[in-house]
Design a protein around this motif. Structure first.
Motif, PDB file in Angstrom:
ATOM      1  N   SER A  49       0.986  -1.228  -0.097  1.00  0.00           N
ATOM      2  CA  SER A  49      -0.202   0.140  -0.088  1.00  0.00           C
ATOM      3  C   SER A  49       0.683   1.264   0.061  1.00  0.00           C
ATOM      4  O   SER A  49       0.364   2.443  -0.452  1.00  0.00           O
ATOM      5  N   GLN A  50       2.010   1.088   0.519  1.00  0.00           N
ATOM      6  CA  GLN A  50       2.943   2.394   0.620  1.00  0.00           C
ATOM      7  C   GLN A  50       3.282   2.954  -0.898  1.00  0.00           C
ATOM      8  O   GLN A  50       3.585   4.088  -0.956  1.00  0.00           O
ATOM      9  N   ILE A  51       3.460   1.936  -1.781  1.00  0.00           N
ATOM     10  CA  ILE A  51       3.629   2.329  -3.138  1.00  0.00           C
ATOM     11  C   ILE A  51       2.548   3.396  -3.858  1.00  0.00           C
ATOM     12  O   ILE A  51       2.793   4.292  -4.424  1.00  0.00           O
ATOM     13  N   THR A  52       1.251   3.278  -3.370  1.00  0.00           N
ATOM     14  CA  THR A  52       0.132   3.893  -4.086  1.00  0.00           C
ATOM     15  C   THR A  52      -0.169   4.984  -3.066  1.00  0.00           C
ATOM     16  O   THR A  52      -1.056   5.729  -3.456  1.00  0.00           O
ATOM     17  N   PRO A  71       0.867   9.024  -4.523  1.00  0.00           N
ATOM     18  CA  PRO A  71      -0.048   9.395  -5.736  1.00  0.00           C
ATOM     19  C   PRO A  71      -1.588   9.560  -5.378  1.00  0.00           C
ATOM     20  O   PRO A  71      -2.121  10.276  -5.876  1.00  0.00           O
ATOM     21  N   THR A  72      -1.857   8.559  -4.571  1.00  0.00           N
ATOM     22  CA  THR A  72      -3.375   8.624  -4.007  1.00  0.00           C
ATOM     23  C   THR A  72      -3.726   9.835  -3.257  1.00  0.00           C
ATOM     24  O   THR A  72      -4.835  10.464  -3.549  1.00  0.00           O
ATOM     25  N   TYR A  73      -2.911  10.138  -2.457  1.00  0.00           N
ATOM     26  CA  TYR A  73      -3.147  11.322  -1.695  1.00  0.00           C
ATOM     27  C   TYR A  73      -3.292  12.749  -2.666  1.00  0.00           C
ATOM     28  O   TYR A  73      -4.043  13.463  -2.502  1.00  0.00           O
ATOM     29  N   ASN A 102      -9.142   0.798  10.597  1.00  0.00           N
ATOM     30  CA  ASN A 102      -8.202   1.551   9.915  1.00  0.00           C
ATOM     31  C   ASN A 102      -7.716   2.665  10.702  1.00  0.00           C
ATOM     32  O   ASN A 102      -8.429   3.807  10.949  1.00  0.00           O
ATOM     33  N   THR A 103      -6.342   2.773  10.771  1.00  0.00           N
ATOM     34  CA  THR A 103      -5.729   3.979  11.460  1.00  0.00           C
ATOM     35  C   THR A 103      -5.047   4.956  10.373  1.00  0.00           C
ATOM     36  O   THR A 103      -5.158   6.253  10.376  1.00  0.00           O
ATOM     37  N   LEU A 104      -4.331   4.386   9.227  1.00  0.00           N
ATOM     38  CA  LEU A 104      -3.382   4.968   8.613  1.00  0.00           C
ATOM     39  C   LEU A 104      -4.178   6.009   7.691  1.00  0.00           C
ATOM     40  O   LEU A 104      -3.817   7.326   7.588  1.00  0.00           O
ATOM     41  N   GLU A 105      -5.225   5.581   6.971  1.00  0.00           N
ATOM     42  CA  GLU A 105      -5.780   6.447   6.039  1.00  0.00           C
ATOM     43  C   GLU A 105      -6.574   7.809   6.615  1.00  0.00           C
ATOM     44  O   GLU A 105      -6.475   8.690   6.260  1.00  0.00           O
ATOM     45  N   PRO A 106      -7.349   7.459   7.856  1.00  0.00           N
ATOM     46  CA  PRO A 106      -7.793   8.563   8.546  1.00  0.00           C
ATOM     47  C   PRO A 106      -6.597   9.639   9.090  1.00  0.00           C
ATOM     48  O   PRO A 106      -6.978  10.652   8.927  1.00  0.00           O
TER      49      PRO A 106
END
Length: 276
Positions: free
Chosen positions: A119-122, A125-127, A209-213
């Protein structure tokens, strides 16, 4: 081949029981500390049964530290994530399992290939994609992606659909049912075990889910429970009783869902062929 003796069975049960007790100790300590008076959580020897029980820790966390708002936010995000993931994955898996079209296998393999990407790869760019559309500090990055399907959920349901007889589809088609009717009235009811397993997986993942928030949310009023727990740790610093009360509030829904859905969870995993 000789069957294991009664002694081996007994030894195995004893080892499993000891392992369960060891695994339960941190949870019991967390619950005990959350009900302990401030300042007495580090007394020696430690007490697993507080005396007296202090419920005010939960009141402080629930009202003064806004955990009620954090809980409502988590319920909202998790519910929409659950609906989006189950529906979108079911539709895509149904299409890949029963429809013949060009490059179907290539699309399926490419989708599985996305599971190999960390997930670190995307993440970066997703951000910037969400930033470019002005969706930062909103729930959109946490919810909309679930309505586009997920590789794991599609694979899970695809494997289940492939175990169902094709003759059901052909018979319904001959009787005049269209593909959507066949999907909704025949295959979805039959897929309840697999759908339940996917729902449990999705709930646990979305709730924890912690990272995305942490990446997308900045307004405290929009924090979910895992992010609220991090905020609580910084807010109250060394007040361990309040931190443990917040941890209990965060973890109890996951335990309740898993305990009540355990039967369907195991049933769904077994029926899809995803065995150890």
């Amino acid at each position: 081949m000789n069957k294991p003796s009664i002694g081996l069975h007994a030894a195995a049960y004893v080892i499993l029981a000891l392992g369960s007790v060891i695994m339960l100790v941190p949870f019991l300590y967390m619950l005990s500390t959350s009900l302990t008076a401030p300042g007495s959580e580090l007394t020696l020897p430690p007490k697993l049964i507080p005396d007296p029980f202090v419920w005010n820790n939960y009141k402080q966390v629930w009202i003064e530290v806004h955990f009620l708002q954090f809980t409502l936010n988590s319920i909202f995000v998790t519910l929409l994530d659950l609906i989006g993931t189950v529906l979108s994955c079911a539709v895509v898996a149904y299409g890949l399992a029963f429809f013949q079209f060009r490059s179907r296998n290539l699309i399926f393999m490419a989708m599985l290939g996305t599971m190999m990407l960390p997930s670190q790869i995307t993440m970066i760019p997703t951000y910037f994609i969400w930033k470019s559309v002005g969706a930062l500090d909103t729930f959109y990055p946490l919810i909309l992606r679930s309505f586009l399907g997920g590789a794991f959920g599609i694979f899970l349901l695809h494997q289940f659909f492939k175990t169902l007889p094709r003759e059901l589809y052909d018979a319904a088609w001959v009787d005049g049912a269209n593909p959507w009717t066949i999907f909704i009235r025949i295959y979805l009811p039959l897929a309840k075990p697999a759908l339940s397993a996917l729902a449990v997986f999705t709930f646990i993942s979305a709730w924890n889910n912690t990272l995305e928030p942490l990446i997308y949310l900045q307004d405290k009023q929009m924090f979910t429970l895992p992010l609220g727990l991090l905020f609580l740790k910084n807010e109250v610093q060394n007040r361990m009783t309040l931190i443990m009360a917040g941890a209990v509030i965060t973890i109890v829904p996951v335990l309740v869902v898993f305990l009540f859905a355990q039967k369907y969870f195991v049933q769904g995993i077994a029926s899809t062929g995803l065995k150890g």
